[in-house]
Every structure is written in structure tokens, then in C-alpha cells.
Design a protein around this motif. Structure first.
Motif, PDB file in Angstrom:
ATOM      1  N   CYS A  43       0.808  -1.231   0.000  1.00 47.19           N
ATOM      2  CA  CYS A  43       0.000   0.000   0.000  1.00 47.19           C
ATOM      3  C   CYS A  43       0.841   1.281   0.000  1.00 47.19           C
ATOM      4  O   CYS A  43       0.545   2.228   0.717  1.00 47.19           O
ATOM      5  CB  CYS A  43      -0.951   0.058   1.198  1.00 47.19           C
ATOM      6  SG  CYS A  43      -2.100  -1.291   1.293  1.00 47.19           S
ATOM      7  N   VAL A  44       1.898   1.314  -0.783  1.00 48.72           N
ATOM      8  CA  VAL A  44       2.690   2.546  -0.861  1.00 48.72           C
ATOM      9  C   VAL A  44       2.059   3.460  -1.916  1.00 48.72           C
ATOM     10  O   VAL A  44       2.046   3.148  -3.098  1.00 48.72           O
ATOM     11  CB  VAL A  44       4.157   2.246  -1.202  1.00 48.72           C
ATOM     12  CG1 VAL A  44       4.935   3.548  -1.331  1.00 48.72           C
ATOM     13  CG2 VAL A  44       4.766   1.358  -0.129  1.00 48.72           C
ATOM     14  N   GLY A  45       1.488   4.548  -1.445  1.00 52.78           N
ATOM     15  CA  GLY A  45       0.813   5.468  -2.366  1.00 52.78           C
ATOM     16  C   GLY A  45      -0.613   5.071  -2.657  1.00 52.78           C
ATOM     17  O   GLY A  45      -1.234   5.608  -3.579  1.00 52.78           O
ATOM     18  N   SER A  46      -1.132   4.134  -1.906  1.00 54.63           N
ATOM     19  CA  SER A  46      -2.545   3.773  -2.040  1.00 54.63           C
ATOM     20  C   SER A  46      -3.146   3.711  -0.638  1.00 54.63           C
ATOM     21  O   SER A  46      -2.419   3.596   0.328  1.00 54.63           O
ATOM     22  CB  SER A  46      -2.729   2.392  -2.663  1.00 54.63           C
ATOM     23  OG  SER A  46      -1.904   2.212  -3.764  1.00 54.63           O
ATOM     24  N   ARG A  47      -4.452   3.801  -0.561  1.00 52.39           N
ATOM     25  CA  ARG A  47      -5.161   3.719   0.709  1.00 52.39           C
ATOM     26  C   ARG A  47      -4.537   4.681   1.709  1.00 52.39           C
ATOM     27  O   ARG A  47      -4.196   4.325   2.822  1.00 52.39           O
ATOM     28  CB  ARG A  47      -5.126   2.289   1.247  1.00 52.39           C
ATOM     29  CG  ARG A  47      -5.649   1.290   0.232  1.00 52.39           C
ATOM     30  CD  ARG A  47      -5.644  -0.114   0.772  1.00 52.39           C
ATOM     31  NE  ARG A  47      -6.640  -0.264   1.810  1.00 52.39           N
ATOM     32  CZ  ARG A  47      -6.700  -1.316   2.620  1.00 52.39           C
ATOM     33  NH1 ARG A  47      -5.822  -2.286   2.517  1.00 52.39           N
ATOM     34  NH2 ARG A  47      -7.638  -1.402   3.529  1.00 52.39           N
ATOM     35  N   ASP A  48      -4.403   5.910   1.285  1.00 55.57           N
ATOM     36  CA  ASP A  48      -3.624   6.869   2.044  1.00 55.57           C
ATOM     37  C   ASP A  48      -4.138   8.267   1.702  1.00 55.57           C
ATOM     38  O   ASP A  48      -4.054   8.694   0.560  1.00 55.57           O
ATOM     39  CB  ASP A  48      -2.156   6.690   1.612  1.00 55.57           C
ATOM     40  CG  ASP A  48      -1.209   7.627   2.347  1.00 55.57           C
ATOM     41  OD1 ASP A  48      -1.694   8.544   3.033  1.00 55.57           O
ATOM     42  OD2 ASP A  48       0.008   7.433   2.214  1.00 55.57           O
ATOM     43  N   GLU A  49      -4.696   8.937   2.694  1.00 58.28           N
ATOM     44  CA  GLU A  49      -5.231  10.284   2.490  1.00 58.28           C
ATOM     45  C   GLU A  49      -4.162  11.235   1.956  1.00 58.28           C
ATOM     46  O   GLU A  49      -4.466  12.238   1.330  1.00 58.28           O
ATOM     47  CB  GLU A  49      -5.718  10.864   3.816  1.00 58.28           C
ATOM     48  CG  GLU A  49      -6.905  10.150   4.427  1.00 58.28           C
ATOM     49  CD  GLU A  49      -8.205  10.580   3.795  1.00 58.28           C
ATOM     50  OE1 GLU A  49      -8.283  11.712   3.305  1.00 58.28           O
ATOM     51  OE2 GLU A  49      -9.136   9.742   3.769  1.00 58.28           O
TER      52      GLU A  49
END
Ligand SMILES: Cc1cc2nc3c(=O)[nH]c(=O)nc-3n(C[C@H](O)[C@H](O)[C@H](O)COP(=O)(O)OP(=O)(O)OC[C@H]3O[C@@H](n4cnc5c(N)ncnc54)[C@H](O)[C@@H]3O)c2cc1C
Ligand code: SF4
Ligand code: SF4
Ligand code: SF4
Ligand code: SF4
Ligand code: SF4
Lengths: 168, 305, 656
Positions: free
Chosen positions: C391-397
Motif C-alpha cells: 500500500c505505498v501510495g494507495s489507501r492513504d489520504e
């Protein structure tokens, strides 16, 4: 009076739950927390979880271990403001008479002479020796007045009595 | 430039030599300081933890004092800077809160308006005065290897503070470079020093410091440079406590940045600053480095157009 | 106009509507309104018996205005219009009051207020029905050719389907070769079949197909026209190598003195200034990268031209503008990898041993820069301890909120292959593992059984030991609530998510397509029209529409191809008459409408008046509202109709 403050407390908790809700328990906050690394009793992720799933402030009082370094707050991917949450948890816990004695002591000192630790004559002397100016001081009555008008004096009183009980 | 100077309790009464160094250097950059009857900022982990309202009201009182004089505030401690900045942010965003606070301040003859800004010495030097102007005044470079610790409360919350990049701070390194130091990269650069929990659980606090010091010691710097009196004390006296608790052997000198700046400007009386340090350092003597600097400037003359 | 005879039909929608709204009260409230002939209710008006009731009532009561209070017009308006057509009534004499989505579903907790709101809506619908006019649906013809933008696996699949069905295809690709991202990957999950083995035959087929014109190094500049008749302007930048003559011998490349990092190999290897991106490239021809060339004049270099026996190289190749006409368009412009240096706490770009998923794919490929060996970039040794960070750069405000959908499976795939090849210890930190596809969960389980360690918790930070260049990874095992610190990690792989390509944004602008908040192209309906755009005749497919794996990409491509075929097969379509019309008597020729129309549907005719092209006009009403002379009417949404509805609503409010 106490009824009202209880209401306030529940409201505060409700608001808190709203801000905590986006949390998906990923553990970025805890992995970034310097305290958790050495003392896993403080786990910001678990603090947030207990607000969400139990709807109350965790009773263990571990949140007082938080160093307020804001690392968790900086990195949370869901934009949960952990620093605010942990601070409110401390607020509520203090209102329940759970504030640690050293925090109470510092606050007492601040209320007495506007500074966190008592200003000793030795340190005044040291300043003078260095050629530093004598710093103007706030009127202690003003500070006391503000403490009383904004709730801290009451919380201090409450904690003094509970710590008294405990020592008895 | 004229500021209301906010040294904060810790610097004023526990680290007077650091305060001295600030007062020594700023006149050289045309900065004048005024002292006002401030209280503690107040410290969030003490006061805000007990009552949010007390925290914001006391902070508003401090800011209002400076506003009454028409001055911006110059902070010297990261903790004070963050506390005042957060309070200001909240008061400026939330008019209800501001009105409530002003009800109380009225009795003291004060009003919070939101007209003064909060500037830390770090920002004054890097953003206002600038690296170039600083290095142009250096006469006695300090050729030592250092690690920098900007401090939690200058970096975070990034959305309010904007002092430096919260994940990769570089400005203090650049400030050090401008005095002739060699800043080293190290792990855990943005990590906390542990000061915040010392009152509540000192062993935890020193365990954090041990982690931080281990990462620092790995790159073998001559000194640690900080911009906060609380960080200073934690690093300097804390090393010895940590050594006692954990059997470690940390012995790295610590500086508040303006002390080194005072030395680099070759100001008189810097000895009285260093006399107060508990972990000593032998800095290259002033005559040696002066010579070096002279030859360097000489060298650079022909190449400049 | 003949006397209005309105029939009102109230639908129960099972209990969806009747369970909340009191239909008896509603009926009472509207049945004595002027012009209302009859009010009927039925369990499901859309059903066969319901339609029969509708038809019978129209006949029996000679109705010429129909109000149906039911679900959203987006659901059954076409159904009811067809009923009207069948009984010989103009389909535009119908008005639907949406009392399901707008009332019963959202006000279920307050039936009384819901009933009142339903009454309002039906009254307003009746007011409008009084003024509805019969409208004709103009017919336009459709060219039997398709433009496909983007030659990844999506574009390739759609092109082959269309071409095999006998339609002409223009495939436009901005790179020197088609193939897209899939051509860079090594094996594909979950079956681990070799990516190029399944992709390159299809690429070759595209290259050879008689119905496909392949335009590489080309981008769409301008599109005019409308469904069935798009005029497209394409810009092709010079390749300096004639693809017909080039034999791919490679002599030019051998002599070229320039070495620059190869994009295709994630910059892990070097290529020449004249090069072929990869061995199986289609078209199979070299390309001269003028930006990095030393200079083609003999004094500077110019060696390759001399060397080429086939005389394929021409230094004065020029940019070309190609104009084509097509009936339909498919956009399949794909994606880019998230730039991991934006997550500064992970050190990508600073720490050599922190890499992304794309780099590992190239290392794993036996044709890649390391000949299939995963290596530690700092010293080119085999890593013994590897950590995957999900989840690097995803699922992240702070970066992208969505899940990138392919990185979990890609990470598991790579971990499995590395583990099987070298036996390295591999740890994977995740929040949830998203193994949703066919055979995916089984693949994950067997990977766990193969000894890859999965830890639930997102990594907080990565640090580099400045001496050894080894890494330290900090996380929490959230299932145990324990801090985890992995020391002496040789290699960290960031499971970088996917983002919409910049090029997608540009093409969206050219084609007037909408973009969803995540930056990918917006489909007309997430469930029922997943590959249609809001513009008739334009379809979207593959990653350009949102994160997806290869099976889903191909499925969408085939769906888009069949959508295009459905339009072109018939050869003509009817356009909805929602367009605006100009009353030349009142038009002052001021041309304001021309400047405001977002679809360029208005032009000045030879008489000097504004004229709307019905096939291009979307009936948005912008011109109608802007025209100072009141010369433009939006058919089916006239000022009179809308004013009547508002008036009806206000009249009840005032006396209530
Ligand atoms: C590291 C990684 C590994 C993966 N592994 C697998 C796997 O093992 N199995 C699996 O099922 N899926 C896998 N995927 C997903 C897979 O890569 C995608 O589903 C697939 O590539 C999508 O194809 P596409 O054609 O939509 O897009 P792309 O492959 O991106 O193709 C788009 C094409 O359009 C071109 N283009 C873009 N803009 C323009 C323009 N304006 N004009 C002209 N041309 C343009 C581009 O140059 C490109 O050739 C993986 C993804 C990643 C990131
Ligand atoms: S980082 Fe944010 S989302 Fe993750 S566990 Fe902590 S509070 Fe929840
Ligand atoms: S603010 Fe408190 S909980 Fe958050 S990382 Fe710092 S010490 Fe941990
Ligand atoms: S351009 Fe000429 S030399 Fe180069 S590969 Fe093609 S045929 Fe060979
Ligand atoms: S002219 Fe340019 S492309 Fe050709 S060989 Fe020389 S540098 Fe390479
Ligand atoms: S697919 Fe997996 S790694 Fe990728 S964003 Fe979704 S959950 Fe995260």
C-alpha cells in the motif's frame, strides 16, 4: 455541575469517535511511535481502537506515556489527528482524577508563578552573573484567575484530593 | 527587525547561556529584542492535558501582550514555538473560541487579535536572514562534524508549522554548513529525544534517548546541534543518566545553534557560554581558523569577477 | 394543441415504494387536478401486466400525456417510452416522477413527510405533462471504423476483436512499440505464465492484421464531430527509421557511442541513442532518440546512417499530421506507477536498496538488466533478507485514497518467485491482503506455505545504516500488538500503487471525457455501463478507467469492442431529441451561444443565424440560458415546462 461536566465529557467522546472513525488499524502510528518501541504499553493504534469500538477512554491510563512528539499524527494515512485524540484522552482522564503527580506538580508551579518549574534564586543569580536582563513576570493573581476561569484549577483540586485518597 | 523575545521557562532558568548566545548574535543581524511579562507558553503536556481552555487562554494572553506592543514574537524553544503556533492557529480558525478567550482577557486589559506572528530563531536565521548573509559574516569557521536535531515541535504538525520538511529536514544542516561544519546523515533524524515523557516515566524517556543516541553515535559526530533548550538538556544531561541506567557510554557534546554562531562570528565572551557545558569539546582555537579563513578569502578573490 | 388527457400511474415497486408512501393518500391528492383523466396504481408498472394496464388505459381514455410515479427515469424511462411507441403515442409525452430514489428510499423513517413530498413531485410532473410536446428522433449514420488510443493489452485486445469482426481499426500508441506495461512484466499471477509469451503473439497479430493501421509515436491532437462521424487529427513524431525498411539487424545500435538509462528496464540498464525498446517490439524497428543523439552531422557523429545497409535511417524525417474519420473511439491509455519518493519516510530515491515493484519485475525477467536475478542495487549481491511494504501510495489520504488492486497479488507473485529461486527470507507487511480474483487466495496460501512471512501492519519508517547500506524496517504486528523492527534488511520492495497517467488527462481533455476524483476516466455507470463514457460512441477500457489486473483489463477491452460493434453493426442510430433549436425569427446573430457551448454544437449558418447540430448537442441548456434574445429552446426542457413545475410546487407551499 458534575452532571453538566459529565455531559460535556460524553459529547467530547462522541466528537472524538467521529474523528477516529476513518482509522483502519493499519499500525503506522504505532510503528512510528518512539514510546511504543520501548514501552509497548502505549499503543496509539489501540487507543484509537478503544475510542471507536468501546466508545470510552481506555482505563489503563497509558496515554500519559505519550511524549506528544506527533510522529503518529504526521504519518497517519487516514488523516486521523492522533495528537488531538491522545490529548483529549488525557483531558478526560485528568477530569477523572488520573493525572500523574508530576504533571500536577508542574501545573501547580505554573499557577503559582507562571513558570513550569519553580524559579530558584540560584537561577536568578546565574542570569545576573551572565549579564542577562531580569525578565518581567506576569502578575500571579492574573495567572490564578485564568486557571480558575478555564477549568484547570478545578482539575488540579480534583487530582489533589484523589492523590490524597490514594496515599491514605 | 524588532521582536518580543520569548525565551521560555526552560531556556531562561535552566539554559541561560543559550539565551545569552541568542542575545549576543542577533544585534549583528539588526535584530532588536524586547522582554515582556510572559508566562510559560504553556507546555501542552502539562497544561493542555489538564484543560484545553486553560492552555489556549494562557497562550492567547502571551500573544496578546506582544500584539499590544505591535511586535511579532521570537521564540527560542521548539516547545514554546509549537504551543503558541497551535494556539494561534486554533484562535484564528475558530472565532467562537477567540471570543470566549477575549472575554477573559478583557479583565486583564488585553485582547487577542491575531495580528502578531510567531517566529522561531530557526526561521529568523534561515528564512529571514538567510544562509548567505550568515556565512558572509563568519570569520572563524567551526570545522567539526555534527548531527542536527531540529526537534519534534519545530517539525510537527507540518500542516501548521512549516518550519522545514517534517520527514527530511535539511535547513539546520545548511545553517551548520554555513558556519563551516560538516553535517552528517544519521538514522532516526526526525525521532523524538524522549523529553516529553520524562516527568511521567523517566525510564521510558531514557530508553527513547538511548535509541536516538545509538543512531547518532553510529556516525561518530563531534557534536549534536539543536534548536531547543529542552532537547539540549535531554541530550546533554540525559546521556549520563542513560549511561547509568543502561550501562552505555555516550559522551557527545551538545550545542544550541546560536552558540556556534556566536563562536563563528568570533564574538567576545563565548568562553562563558562553553563554560556551562557538561560535555566539553575542544574547538579549534580562534587564531588558527582565522588564518585559514583569511587565506581562503584571499584565494577566492582572483576568481571572482 | 388538442385537449390534454393525462393518465397518472403509481407504482408500488413491491414494498419499495408502497411500504413507505401512502399511495391511497397520494391518489386522493392528485386525482381531481385539472386535465387528469385517471389515476391507477399497480404492484410493478414496469412488468408485462403493468405495461398492459398502461396500454389499455391509453386506449380506453385516449390519453395524450402520461405521468408515471416510480423509480428513477434512469432505470425504466426507455421501457415506458417503448410502451408508448408500441401503442402509437409519441414517447416524449411521458414524464416520470421519481418517488423511489428521491423519496421512499431516503425518507423511510418519516412516511408522512415522504408521502407529502411524493404528492409534490407528482403534482409537478402533471404540471409538466400538460406542456409536453411530441418530438422526433433524428437518425445518423455511423462510419465502420474505430480509433483506439493506447496500445497496451487493453488496446491490443480491443483492436483484434474489432479487426477480426471486419471493422477498420486505427491503433494510436505514443511509444515506439505497442505492448504497454505488460510487456515489461516477467510472469503473471496467479498462474505464473510468462507475460511476454502470452502477449507478444497478440502484438505480432496486431502488426500484421490487414484491418489494423498501427500508428506508433503518435498522439491524438484534436477530435471533432460526433458519434458515427468523428474527425480525428493525429500527430506522429519522427522516428528517423523507416519501419518498412529496417531489418532490426542492430548494426546502428552497435556503433552508436551514446549510453543512456533504459526506461524499459526501469533505468537499471543502458541503451543507445538508436535502439529498439525490447526484442519483440512491434513494429519491429529501431528508433532514433534525437534528444540524446550526439548530433547527426558528420562532425559530431552521424555514424548510424552510414552503417545501415538497408538504408532505413533518414535524419530528416519530419513530424506528420494524420487525419482520419472514424465512427467510434476506444480510450485505453493505461496507467503509471506511483512515484514512491513522495513517501519520504520510506527513503525511495535516497536509499539505493529501496526499490519498487516495477524494478523487481525487470530484474526477474530473464531478458532484463540482471538476467533474471534479483540483486541488491548497492553492491549487486543476492539479497538474503527482503521486506515487502504494501500500500505505498494507495489507501492513504496523503497520496491516493483508492486501493490499487494489483500490488498485493504482484507482491505475492514476486515474493513467491524469489523465495522459490533463492530461498531468501521474505517478510510482507500488509493492512489487508486483497486476493479477490479466481485462484488468487489459493496462490496466496501456497505462497505462505512456501515460507514467505506475512505480518499485519503498515510500515512506519525505513532507515538506512549509512555504513552497510542495509536497511531497518519498523512496523507493528497489529495482531499481537507488538513492535517489530527488522534489522539488516538487504532489500526493501515498496508495493507502489498505480496512478492515472498524465497522458490520460490530456486525452480526456481532447475528447471531453469526465474524470473521477481518483484521476482515472469516469464510466457512464459503474455497474450497468462500465465501459461507456458519457459521450456517445466513445468507450473506455483497461487501467485508464481504474486499477485492474490483466483479466479484468481484457474483459473490459472486449466489452468496449462489442459496444463499438453494436453501434457500427447497425450502421445508424437514433439521437435523442434533447437538443436545442434556434428560432431564426428571434436570433440576432450575436454568436454568444457559439462561444459558450461546451460541445461546439452551435455554428453560424449561411443565413447568418445560429444553428445547432442535433447530433453533437447534449441538451445542456447553456446556450438557451445565455441567449439574450430568447431565441433558443431546449427541446423537452422548455422554460415553460420548468416554470410550470416550479409554480405548481410553490402554489401548494403558499397555502399550506
Ligand atoms: C508491477 C506490476 C505487475 C503486474 N503484474 C500483473 C500480473 O502478474 N498479472 C496481472 O493480471 N496483472 C498484472 N499487473 C496489472 C497489469 O499491468 C495491467 O492490468 C495492464 O497492464 C493494464 O493494461 P492497459 O492496456 O490498460 O494499460 P497499459 O499497459 O498502461 O497500456 C497503455 C498504453 O497506452 C499508451 N498510451 C498512454 N497514453 C497515450 C496517449 N495519449 N496516446 C497514445 N498512447 C498512449 C501507453 O504508452 C501504453 O502503451 C501488474 C501491474 C504492475 C504495476
Ligand atoms: S495510523 Fe491512523 S489509520 Fe493507522 S492505526 Fe493509527 S490512527 Fe489508525
Ligand atoms: S505523539 Fe505520543 S503516541 Fe504519537 S508517536 Fe509521539 S509519543 Fe507516540
Ligand atoms: S535502422 Fe538499419 S542498421 Fe538499424 S536496425 Fe534497422 S536496418 Fe539495422
Ligand atoms: S548519429 Fe546519433 S543515433 Fe546515430 S550513432 Fe551517432 S549518436 Fe547514435
Ligand atoms: S492491492 Fe494490496 S497493496 Fe495494493 S493498494 Fe490494495 S491493499 Fe494495498
Amino acid at each position: 455541575m458534575s452532571d453538566m461536566s459529565e455531559d460535556l465529557q460524553t459529547n467530547r467522546l462522541k466528537e472524538l469517535k467521529e474523528t477516529a472513525l476513518p482509522c483502519f488499524q493499519c499500525g503506522v502510528c504505532s510503528s512510528s511511535c518512539p514510546v511504543f518501541r520501548v514501552s509497548p504499553e502505549l499503543n496509539p493504534r489501540v487507543s484509537v481502537d478503544s475510542i471507536i469500538s468501546r466508545g470510552k477512554v481506555p482505563s489503563e491510563g497509558n496515554e500519559w506515556l505519550c511524549a506528544y512528539c506527533l510522529m503518529c499524527d504526521q504519518r497517519c494515512p487516514m488523516g486521523v489527528s492522533l495528537a488531538e485524540i491522545l490529548m483529549v484522552i488525557k483531558n478526560i482522564s485528568a477530569k477523572e482524577g488520573q493525572a500523574p503527580p508530576d504533571v500536577i506538580e508542574s501545573a501547580e508551579s505554573l499557577m503559582a508563578d507562571g513558570c513550569q518549574s519553580p524559579i530558584s534564586s540560584r537561577s536568578e543569580k546565574q542570569r545576573e552573573d551572565m549579564g542577562l536582563p531580569k525578565l518581567p513576570r506576569a502578575d500571579p493573581e492574573d495567572v490564578k484567575m485564568l486557571f480558575r476561569a478555564t477549568g484547570a484549577a478545578e482539575v488540579l483540586e480534583l487530582n489533589r484530593s484523589t492523590s490524597g485518597e490514594a496515599s491514605e | 527587525m524588532k521582536f518580543a523575545f520569548f525565551p521560555g521557562c526552560t531556556m531562561a532558568y535552566r539554559l541561560p547561556f543559550a539565551e545569552k548566545s541568542i542575545r549576543m548574535v542577533v544585534p549583528h543581524f539588526d535584530v532588536e529584542l524586547v522582554d515582556l511579562a510572559f508566562t510559560c507558553c504553556p507546555e501542552p503536556n502539562t497544561v493542555r492535558a489538564l484543560s484545553d481552555d486553560t492552555w489556549i487562554t494562557l497562550a492567547a494572553r502571551n500573544i496578546a501582550l506582544a500584539e499590544a506592543e505591535g511586535l511579532n514574537i521570537l521564540t527560542a524553544c521548539a516547545g514554546c514555538h509549537e504551543s503558541l503556533s497551535l494556539a494561534k492557529h486554533e484562535l484564528d480558525e475558530n472565532p467562537d473560541r477567540k471570543n470566549k478567550v477575549n472575554e477573559l482577557l478583557k479583565d486583564l486589559g488585553l485582547e487577542y487579535k491575531g495580528t502578531s506572528t510567531i517566529v522561531h530563531v530557526h526561521q529568523l536565521l534561515f528564512d529571514e536572514i538567510g544562509i548567505e548573509s550568515i556565512s558572509s559574516k563568519v570569520v572563524r569557521p567551526v570545522p567539526i562534524k555534527v548531527v542536527t536535531h531540529t526537534g519534534c515541535h519545530l517539525l510537527r504538525p507540518e500542516r501548521v508549522l512549516h518550519v522545514d520538511n517534517a520527514e527530511v529536514p535539511v535547513k539546520l544542516d545548511m545553517l551548520c554548513e554555513s558556519l563551516g561544519m560538516v553535517p552528517l546523515e544519521y538514522m532516526d533524524k526526525t525521532m523524538c529525544c524522549g523529553a516529553g515523557v520524562r516527568k511521567i516515566n523517566s525510564v521510558t524517556s531514557y530508553a527513547i534517548l538511548r535509541e536516538k543516541m545509538t543512531s547518532i553515535a553510529m556516525v561518530e559526530p563531534n557534536a549534536i546541534v539543536v534548536f531547543c533548550p529542552t532537547c539540549f538538556i535531554t541530550f546533554e544531561s540525559g546521556q549520563r543518566v542513560a549511561n547509568r541506567i543502561f550501562g552505555t557510554d555516550f559522551k557527545i557534546p551538545v550545542f544550541y545553534y546560536t552558540e556556534l554562531l556566536a563562536i563563528a562570528l568570533n564574538l567576545p565572551e563565548t568562553d562563558i557560554l562553553l563554560a556551562e557545558h557538561r560535555v566539553k569539546i575542544e574547538l579549534p582555537t580562534s587564531t588558527e581558523t582565522k588564518e585559514e579563513n583569511k587565506t581562503e578569502t584571499k584565494d577566492s578573490i582572483p576568481s571572482s569577477p | 394543441m388538442p385537449e390534454r388527457r393525462i393518465g397518472v400511474f403509481l407504482c408500488h415497486c413491491g414494498s419499495n415504494i408502497a411500504g413507505v408512501i401512502d399511495l391511497e393518500v397520494l391518489k386522493q391528492a392528485v386525482q381531481s387536478l385539472p386535465d387528469v383523466e385517471i389515476v391507477t396504481d399497480y404492484k410493478y408498472v414496469c412488468s408485462k401486466p403493468g405495461q398492459k394496464i398502461l396500454k389499455d388505459s391509453i386506449k380506453k381514455h385516449k390519453l395524450n400525456g402520461i405521468v408515471i410515479a416510480s423509480c428513477s427515469p434512469r432505470m425504466h424511462e426507455p421501457t415506458f417510452r417503448q410502451v408508448l411507441r408500441e401503442i402509437g403515442l409519441n414517447p416524449f409525452l411521458l414524464e416520470i416522477a421519481n418517488i423511489r430514489e428521491h423519496v421512499s428510499w431516503i425518507h423511510a423513517n418519516d412516511p408522512k413527510a415522504a408521502t407529502e413530498k411524493a404528492i409534490d413531485l407528482v403534482r409537478m410532473a402533471i404540471a409538466r405533462a400538460r406542456l409536453l410536446e411530441p418530438l422526433e428522433e433524428p437518425e445518423v449514420s455511423i462510419k465502420k471504423s474505430t480509433l483506439i488510443v493506447g496500445g497496451g493489452i487493453a488496446g491490443i485486445s480491443a483492436a483484434l476483436d474489432l479487426a477480426n469482426a471486419g471493422f477498420k481499426v486505427y491503433l494510436v500508441e505514443k511509444e515506439p512499440s505497442i505492448g504497454g506495461k505488460m510487456s515489461r512484466w516477467d510472469k503473471t499471477f496467479p498462474t505464473l505464465d510468462c507475460s511476454s509469451c502470452i502477449l507478444t503473439p497478440r502484438m505480432a497479430e496486431v502488426g500484421n492484421h490487414e484491418n489494423i493501421t498501427l500508428l506508433t509515436m503518435a498522439q491524438v491532437e484534436e477530435v471533432e464531430g460526433y458519434v458515427g462521424n468523428f474527425k480525428v487529427k493525429i500527430k506522429q513524431i519522427p522516428r528517423y527509421v523507416d519501419i518498412e525498411k529496417c531489418t532490426s539487424c542492430g548494426d546502428c545500435s552497435d556503433i552508436c557511442p551514446v549510453d543512456i538509462p533504459a526506461e524499459f528496464d526501469a533505468n537499471l540498464s543502458y541503451r543507445k541513442a538508436i535502439y529498439i525498446p525490447f526484442a519483440q517490439a512491434v513494429p519491429s524497428a529501431y528508433v532514433l532518440d534525437m534528444e540524446n543523439c550526439l548530433g547527426v552531422e558528420a562532425v559530431k557523429c552521424g555514424k548510424c546512417e552510414d552503417k545501415c545497409e538497408a538504408k532505413a535511417i533518414s535524419y530528416d524525417d519530419k513530424e506528420k499530421i494524420i487525419e482520419i474519420e472514424v465512427g467510434t473511439i476506444i480510450v485505453s491509455t493505461g496507467f503509471e506507477l506511483f512515484d514512491a519518493s513522495k513517501k519520504e519516510e520510506y527513503g525511495y530515491g535516497h536509499f539505493p536498496n529501496v526499490v519498487n515493484l516495477g524494478e523487481i519485475e525487470r530484474m526477474l525477467s530473464s531478458a532484463g538488466p540482471t538476467r533474471g536475478h534479483v540483486l541488491k542495487p548497492s553492491n549487486l549481491t543476492e539479497p538474503k533478507k527482503i521486506v515487502y511494504v504494501q500500500c505505498v501510495g494507495s489507501r492513504d489520504e496523503l497520496t491516493n485514497r483508492y486501493c490499487s488492486r494489483v500490488c498485493c497479488m504482484t507482491a505475492i507473485k514476486q515474493a513467491r518467485m524469489i523465495r522459490d529461486k533463492t530461498g531468501a527470507s521474505i517478510y510482507m507487511f500488509y493492512i489487508d491482503l486483497r486476493t479477490f480474483g479466481k485462484g488468487y487466495e489459493e496462490f496466496y496460501e501456497s505462497t505462505a506455505a512456501a515460507g514467505v512471512t506475512f505480518i499485519r501492519g503498515r510500515v512506519g519508517e525505513i532507515l538506512q545504516n549509512e555504513k552497510t547500506m542495509n536497511l531497518i524496517v519498523r512496523g507493528e504486528d497489529t495482531l499481537l500488538g507488538k513492535p517489530i523492527q527488522l534489522d539488516d534488511v538487504d532489500l526493501v520492495v515498496l508495493s507502489t500503487g498505480v496512478v492515472a497517467a498524465d497522458a490520460t488527462n490530456k486525452i480526456a481533455h481532447v475528447l471531453n471525457l469526465s474524470i473521477s476524483p481518483d484521476g482515472f476516466l469516469l464510466e457512464a455507470h459503474p455497474k450497468l455501463r462500465p465501459v461507456d463514457s458519457f459521450n456517445d460512441g466513445i468507450f473506455v477500457a483497461g487501467m485508464a478507467q481504474g486499477p485492474k489486473d490483466i483479466p479484468d483489463t481484457v474483459a473490459q477491452a472486449k466489452a468496449a469492442a462489442s459496444g463499438a460493434m453494436a453501434l457500427m453493426g447497425k450502421g445508424k442510430i437514433n439521437v435523442e431529441p434533447y437538443y436545442s433549436v434556434v428560432d431564426e425569427e428571434r436570433c440576432a446573430g450575436c454568436q454568444v451561444c457559439i462561444s459558450v457551448c461546451p460541445y461546439n454544437a452551435v455554428t453560424l449558418n449561411e443565413r447568418g443565424y445560429a444553428e445547432v447540430n442535433p447530433a453533437v448537442c447534449k441538451g445542456c441548456g447553456t446556450c438557451t440560458a445565455t441567449c439574450a434574445s430568447g431565441a433558443i429552446t431546449s427541446q423537452h426542457y422548455t422554460d415553460g415546462q420548468i416554470a410550470a413545475m416550479i409554480q405548481e410546487y410553490l402554489s401548494t407551499r403558499y397555502w399550506a
